[in-house]
Design a protein around this motif. Structure first.
Motif, PDB file in Angstrom:
ATOM      1  N   ALA A 241       1.300  -0.922  -0.254  1.00  0.00           N
ATOM      2  CA  ALA A 241       0.003  -0.353   0.457  1.00  0.00           C
ATOM      3  C   ALA A 241       1.371   1.210  -0.180  1.00  0.00           C
ATOM      4  CB  ALA A 241      -1.070  -0.162   1.124  1.00  0.00           C
ATOM      5  N   GLN A 242       2.177   0.994   0.337  1.00  0.00           N
ATOM      6  CA  GLN A 242       2.698   2.913   1.209  1.00  0.00           C
ATOM      7  C   GLN A 242       3.640   2.558  -0.213  1.00  0.00           C
ATOM      8  OE1 GLN A 242       5.769   2.662   3.650  1.00  0.00           O
ATOM      9  NE2 GLN A 242       4.284   1.937   5.611  1.00  0.00           N
ATOM     10  N   VAL A 243       3.388   1.311  -1.379  1.00  0.00           N
ATOM     11  CA  VAL A 243       4.337   1.568  -2.826  1.00  0.00           C
ATOM     12  C   VAL A 243       3.264   2.358  -3.574  1.00  0.00           C
ATOM     13  CG1 VAL A 243       4.499   0.576  -4.314  1.00  0.00           C
ATOM     14  CG2 VAL A 243       5.673  -0.052  -2.483  1.00  0.00           C
ATOM     15  N   ILE A 244       1.852   1.682  -4.535  1.00  0.00           N
ATOM     16  CA  ILE A 244       1.160   2.074  -4.384  1.00  0.00           C
ATOM     17  C   ILE A 244       0.324   3.749  -4.070  1.00  0.00           C
ATOM     18  CG2 ILE A 244      -1.807   1.680  -5.261  1.00  0.00           C
ATOM     19  CD1 ILE A 244      -0.828  -0.926  -4.549  1.00  0.00           C
ATOM     20  N   ALA A 395      -2.129 -10.308  -0.724  1.00  0.00           N
ATOM     21  CA  ALA A 395      -1.865  -9.929   0.709  1.00  0.00           C
ATOM     22  C   ALA A 395      -3.054  -9.701   1.538  1.00  0.00           C
ATOM     23  CB  ALA A 395      -0.489  -9.297   0.678  1.00  0.00           C
ATOM     24  N   ASP A 396      -4.487  -9.080   0.567  1.00  0.00           N
ATOM     25  CA  ASP A 396      -5.248  -8.977   0.723  1.00  0.00           C
ATOM     26  C   ASP A 396      -6.115 -10.111   1.787  1.00  0.00           C
ATOM     27  OD1 ASP A 396      -7.317  -6.861   2.425  1.00  0.00           O
ATOM     28  OD2 ASP A 396      -8.342  -6.741   0.166  1.00  0.00           O
ATOM     29  N   MET A 397      -6.417 -10.342   0.418  1.00  0.00           N
ATOM     30  CA  MET A 397      -6.863 -12.161   0.090  1.00  0.00           C
ATOM     31  C   MET A 397      -6.663 -13.151   2.110  1.00  0.00           C
ATOM     32  SD  MET A 397      -7.145 -13.070  -3.708  1.00  0.00           S
ATOM     33  CE  MET A 397      -8.251 -15.252  -2.919  1.00  0.00           C
ATOM     34  N   ARG A 398      -4.665 -12.751   2.032  1.00  0.00           N
ATOM     35  CA  ARG A 398      -4.533 -14.070   2.743  1.00  0.00           C
ATOM     36  C   ARG A 398      -5.079 -13.423   4.576  1.00  0.00           C
ATOM     37  NH1 ARG A 398      -1.237 -17.977   1.198  1.00  0.00           N
ATOM     38  NH2 ARG A 398      -0.756 -18.423  -1.175  1.00  0.00           N
ATOM     39  N   ALA A 399      -5.249 -11.939   4.122  1.00  0.00           N
ATOM     40  CA  ALA A 399      -5.039 -11.024   5.918  1.00  0.00           C
ATOM     41  C   ALA A 399      -6.515 -10.966   6.437  1.00  0.00           C
ATOM     42  CB  ALA A 399      -4.320  -9.482   5.248  1.00  0.00           C
ATOM     43  N   ASN A 400      -7.937 -11.356   5.328  1.00  0.00           N
ATOM     44  CA  ASN A 400      -8.671 -10.824   5.715  1.00  0.00           C
ATOM     45  C   ASN A 400     -10.017 -12.346   5.021  1.00  0.00           C
ATOM     46  OD1 ASN A 400      -8.362  -8.010   7.048  1.00  0.00           O
ATOM     47  ND2 ASN A 400      -8.092  -7.807   4.269  1.00  0.00           N
ATOM     48  N   GLN A 402     -10.557 -12.775   2.120  1.00  0.00           N
ATOM     49  CA  GLN A 402     -11.106 -12.580   0.970  1.00  0.00           C
ATOM     50  C   GLN A 402     -10.920 -10.881  -0.127  1.00  0.00           C
ATOM     51  OE1 GLN A 402     -15.680 -12.054   1.183  1.00  0.00           O
ATOM     52  NE2 GLN A 402     -15.308 -10.001   2.349  1.00  0.00           N
ATOM     53  N   ALA A 403     -10.582 -10.982  -1.113  1.00  0.00           N
ATOM     54  CA  ALA A 403      -9.998  -9.788  -1.568  1.00  0.00           C
ATOM     55  C   ALA A 403     -11.256  -8.695  -1.629  1.00  0.00           C
ATOM     56  CB  ALA A 403     -10.186  -9.701  -3.210  1.00  0.00           C
ATOM     57  N   GLY A 404     -11.111  -7.650  -1.055  1.00  0.00           N
ATOM     58  CA  GLY A 404     -12.089  -6.097  -1.301  1.00  0.00           C
ATOM     59  C   GLY A 404     -11.692  -5.443  -2.197  1.00  0.00           C
ATOM     60  N   ASN A 405     -12.807  -4.664  -2.379  1.00  0.00           N
ATOM     61  CA  ASN A 405     -12.603  -3.705  -3.571  1.00  0.00           C
ATOM     62  C   ASN A 405     -11.830  -3.312  -4.160  1.00  0.00           C
ATOM     63  OD1 ASN A 405     -16.127  -4.417  -3.525  1.00  0.00           O
ATOM     64  ND2 ASN A 405     -16.331  -2.816  -2.351  1.00  0.00           N
ATOM     65  N   ASP A 406     -10.114  -2.704  -3.491  1.00  0.00           N
ATOM     66  CA  ASP A 406      -9.789  -1.948  -4.094  1.00  0.00           C
ATOM     67  C   ASP A 406      -8.588  -2.810  -4.833  1.00  0.00           C
ATOM     68  OD1 ASP A 406      -9.195  -3.371  -1.245  1.00  0.00           O
ATOM     69  OD2 ASP A 406      -7.843  -1.342  -0.766  1.00  0.00           O
ATOM     70  N   ALA A 407      -8.379  -3.844  -3.952  1.00  0.00           N
ATOM     71  CA  ALA A 407      -8.000  -4.948  -4.023  1.00  0.00           C
ATOM     72  C   ALA A 407      -8.591  -5.884  -5.638  1.00  0.00           C
ATOM     73  CB  ALA A 407      -7.847  -6.915  -3.762  1.00  0.00           C
ATOM     74  N   LEU A 408      -9.399  -6.169  -5.620  1.00  0.00           N
ATOM     75  CA  LEU A 408      -9.592  -6.693  -7.053  1.00  0.00           C
ATOM     76  C   LEU A 408      -9.970  -5.713  -8.577  1.00  0.00           C
ATOM     77  CD1 LEU A 408     -11.921  -8.330  -8.232  1.00  0.00           C
ATOM     78  CD2 LEU A 408     -13.840  -7.215  -7.320  1.00  0.00           C
ATOM     79  N   GLU A 409      -9.732  -4.231  -7.393  1.00  0.00           N
ATOM     80  CA  GLU A 409     -10.666  -3.274  -8.839  1.00  0.00           C
ATOM     81  C   GLU A 409      -8.523  -3.414  -9.287  1.00  0.00           C
ATOM     82  OE1 GLU A 409      -9.979  -0.115 -11.579  1.00  0.00           O
ATOM     83  OE2 GLU A 409     -11.902  -1.296 -10.451  1.00  0.00           O
ATOM     84  N   TYR A 410      -7.082  -3.291  -8.049  1.00  0.00           N
ATOM     85  CA  TYR A 410      -6.102  -3.686  -8.667  1.00  0.00           C
ATOM     86  C   TYR A 410      -5.636  -4.804  -9.583  1.00  0.00           C
ATOM     87  CZ  TYR A 410      -4.655  -0.132  -4.874  1.00  0.00           C
ATOM     88  OH  TYR A 410      -4.630   1.112  -4.188  1.00  0.00           O
ATOM     89  N   VAL A 411      -6.361  -5.760  -9.807  1.00  0.00           N
ATOM     90  CA  VAL A 411      -6.125  -6.706 -10.386  1.00  0.00           C
ATOM     91  C   VAL A 411      -6.878  -6.605 -11.761  1.00  0.00           C
ATOM     92  CG1 VAL A 411      -6.699  -9.075 -10.753  1.00  0.00           C
ATOM     93  CG2 VAL A 411      -5.934  -8.328  -8.279  1.00  0.00           C
ATOM     94  N   ASN A 412      -7.943  -5.875 -11.312  1.00  0.00           N
ATOM     95  CA  ASN A 412      -8.513  -5.670 -13.068  1.00  0.00           C
ATOM     96  C   ASN A 412      -7.872  -4.894 -13.873  1.00  0.00           C
ATOM     97  OD1 ASN A 412     -10.698  -7.697 -12.339  1.00  0.00           O
ATOM     98  ND2 ASN A 412     -11.924  -6.215 -11.603  1.00  0.00           N
ATOM     99  N   GLN A 413      -7.296  -3.595 -13.085  1.00  0.00           N
ATOM    100  CA  GLN A 413      -6.342  -2.573 -13.905  1.00  0.00           C
ATOM    101  C   GLN A 413      -5.147  -3.614 -14.893  1.00  0.00           C
ATOM    102  OE1 GLN A 413      -5.094   0.399 -10.890  1.00  0.00           O
ATOM    103  NE2 GLN A 413      -7.259   0.763 -10.948  1.00  0.00           N
ATOM    104  N   VAL A 414      -4.811  -4.148 -13.530  1.00  0.00           N
ATOM    105  CA  VAL A 414      -3.622  -5.346 -14.375  1.00  0.00           C
ATOM    106  C   VAL A 414      -4.327  -5.712 -15.793  1.00  0.00           C
ATOM    107  CG1 VAL A 414      -2.016  -7.268 -14.714  1.00  0.00           C
ATOM    108  CG2 VAL A 414      -2.687  -5.133 -12.754  1.00  0.00           C
ATOM    109  N   ARG A 415      -5.056  -6.742 -15.471  1.00  0.00           N
ATOM    110  CA  ARG A 415      -6.151  -7.223 -16.485  1.00  0.00           C
ATOM    111  C   ARG A 415      -6.525  -6.403 -18.308  1.00  0.00           C
ATOM    112  NH1 ARG A 415      -7.757 -12.093 -16.605  1.00  0.00           N
ATOM    113  NH2 ARG A 415     -10.042 -11.384 -18.181  1.00  0.00           N
ATOM    114  N   ARG A 416      -6.721  -5.692 -17.402  1.00  0.00           N
ATOM    115  CA  ARG A 416      -7.336  -4.345 -18.571  1.00  0.00           C
ATOM    116  C   ARG A 416      -6.639  -3.950 -19.405  1.00  0.00           C
ATOM    117  NH1 ARG A 416     -10.364  -0.994 -13.932  1.00  0.00           N
ATOM    118  NH2 ARG A 416     -12.377  -2.714 -13.880  1.00  0.00           N
TER     119      ARG A 416
END
Length: 513
Positions: A241-244, A395-400, A402-416
């Motif tokens: 998160a600090q990097v992002i 990391a979000d999935m392993r910590a919580n 499931q993935a939160g909305n921000d985590a899903l969005e980051y993955v989808n940015q890479v996919r897009r």
């Protein structure tokens, strides 16, 4: 002179840690000012790309060795042609403790660690006043030592820890430390590195974001197998998160352009191993040379290839499938290079699924006078911003759970970006609706294939055995049934020359006796 000085830290030891004397410069007369410490620091970096044939050390770093051991033996890459360096054995799980690459990778990582130890110890003992430059040099040295031991613990498991300058074998403890101990050592160095390294450094050197991202990567690996320390997942997420949130990095539009040697210092590369083209006068980099397609003049060796299964795992609309070539280059009647496509395939594995992600120029005009296929300027990416986004989601999935909305969005940015659409605009045809470990592991493969992550990813997710056993290589091509894989392959064997040199004080990994 830099390269000579870098190897001046000679010490007598068993051969798995031996750093040969390559300079007449006495260390007692050196380490007098920041400039000299900086030159020695350059030598620590250079160990990751040493092309020297002395002790075959080139087969243990990112010039050759690490480009093999972290990529082949997975469902992404196999070795089709082996000139006798043991790479083929790594690919089909027939290697032994005498394998050259396994031996030289151990050697190189200890060489990096010892060079860093000399620098850290001499810096602490110096009379130099505290300064930002002094802190930076210590931070970079600690980062590089941690990075070397991070490789060692993931590849070999329990290993000896050498945390000081060694001038005599009596100063070395040959005790293999537990995996937890090695990770604690790595975390200690990286935590200090994050504090010491500034936000901006010279090109080729690690900066604070690289240290943050690497610290997060270590935490994430600890959260997965074999340690499964779930408490580290939230710590990993915080580092990413600090990097992002720092805003210094971004996804670029041209994904394939990241790997042509011309765009490596843009906003997506956080840290890489730097190479230059020395032409026919010397060895530069071989990133891409070991892979690549067939050409009339052997511009690529096509030694490391991929498979039909991996090619077909991509969505046909995913532009990242272009990392795999279904064509060769041939000369037409005018001596011009043209593509010769392979449209059909009947075997489970054939010779025409080329790993073609890293692309140097094909002609002399593109490469420059005197070009040689053993020397090109393409860098080896270690940390890319896209990887940070994907690791944040994991990391979000392993910590919580499931993935939160921000985590899903980051993955989808890479996919897009991979599908060639605007990364910030939701797209129902491209976006994942939810994240699972299975589709996240697949997404990492699509985005990061052939960059040295897959073996470590599969081990961390507990999927290395399953990934290998699903393959059915064509026996006519001498590829054995990957069902030979078993639990012992989750760690490489301790090199036999290490065991021999230690007179048995260092023992072999379980299952390799």
């Amino acid at each position: 002179m830099i390269l000579l000085l870098a190897a001046a830290f000679a010490f007598n030891s068993c051969n798995f840690l031996e750093v040969p004397l390559e300079s007449s410069v006495a260390t007692s007369n050196y380490f007098n000012n920041i400039e000299e410490f900086d030159m020695v620091l350059t030598g620590v970096y250079n160990a990751f790309k040493d092309t020297d044939t002395y002790d075959n050390r080139r087969y243990g770093n990112y010039f050759q060795g690490m480009m093999v051991i972290t990529r082949v033996g997975t469902d992404e890459m196999i070795v089709k042609h082996d000139p006798g360096h043991g790479e083929y054995e790594l690919s089909n799980y027939t290697y032994t403790a005498s394998n050259q690459t396994i031996s030289r990778c151990w050697y190189t990582m200890y060489m990096v660690g010892q060079r860093a130890c000399v620098l850290i110890d001499r810096l602490a003992a110096s009379s130099l006043e505290d300064s930002e430059a002094k802190r930076r040099i210590e931070g970079e040295a600690r980062f590089l030592r941690a990075f070397a031991y991070f490789h060692l613990v993931r590849l070999y498991g329990e290993v000896p820890i050498i945390d000081h300058e060694v001038s005599d074998i009596g100063m070395v403890s040959l005790e293999r430390r537990s995996i937890n101990d090695v990770y604690d050592f790595v975390l200690s160095d990286l935590t200090k590195a994050v504090d010491l390294i500034p936000e901006e450094t010279e090109i080729g050197h690690v900066n604070k974001d690289a240290a943050r991202a690497m610290l997060g990567t270590v935490y994430l690996q600890m959260a997965g197998k074999p340690l499964e320390d779930s408490s580290k997942a939230a710590l990993a997420k915080e580092m990413f998160a600090q990097v992002i949130n720092g805003g210094r990095h971004a996804l670029v539009t041209d994904w394939l352009g990241l790997f042509d040697g011309k765009h490596e210092h843009g906003p997506e590369y956080i840290w890489d191993i730097e190479f230059v083209n020395l032409g026919s006068t010397g060895y530069g980099g071989q990133v891409g040379t070991m892979d690549g397609i067939s050409t009339p003049f052997s511009g690529y060796w096509s030694r490391c290839q991929t498979s039909r299964e991996f090619y077909e795992s991509f969505d046909p609309e995913d532009q990242r499938r272009e990392a795999i070539a279904r064509y060769s280059y041939v000369e037409d009647e005018n001596k011009e290079l043209v593509k010769e496509y392979y449209e059909d395939y009947d075997t489970e594995f054939d010779s025409h699924f080329y790993a073609y992600k890293f692309r140097h120029g094909l002609t002399q005009a593109e490469r420059g006078a005197g070009w040689a296929n053993w020397s090109n300027p393409i860098n080896y990416p270690i940390i890319r911003y896209a990887d940070v986004l994907l690791m944040y989601a994991e990391a979000d999935m392993r910590a919580n759970g499931q993935a939160g909305n921000d985590a899903l969005e980051y993955v989808n940015q890479v996919r897009r970006r991979g599908f060639g659409v605007d990364i910030h605009t939701p797209d129902s045809k491209v976006d994942l609706k939810s994240l699972t470990y299975e589709n996240l592991l697949a997404e990492r493969s699509f985005e990061l294939c052939f960059e040295g992550h897959r073996w470590y990813d599969l081990v961390r997710f507990g999927e290395l055995g399953n990934a290998m056993k699903k393959y059915h290589y064509d026996s006519s091509l001498d590829h054995i049934d990957p069902s030979v894989f078993n639990e012992k392959h989750l760690f490489y064997p301790v090199p036999q020359d290490v065991i021999d040199a230690s007179n048995g004080a260092i023992q072999q990994n379980r299952g390799w006796l």
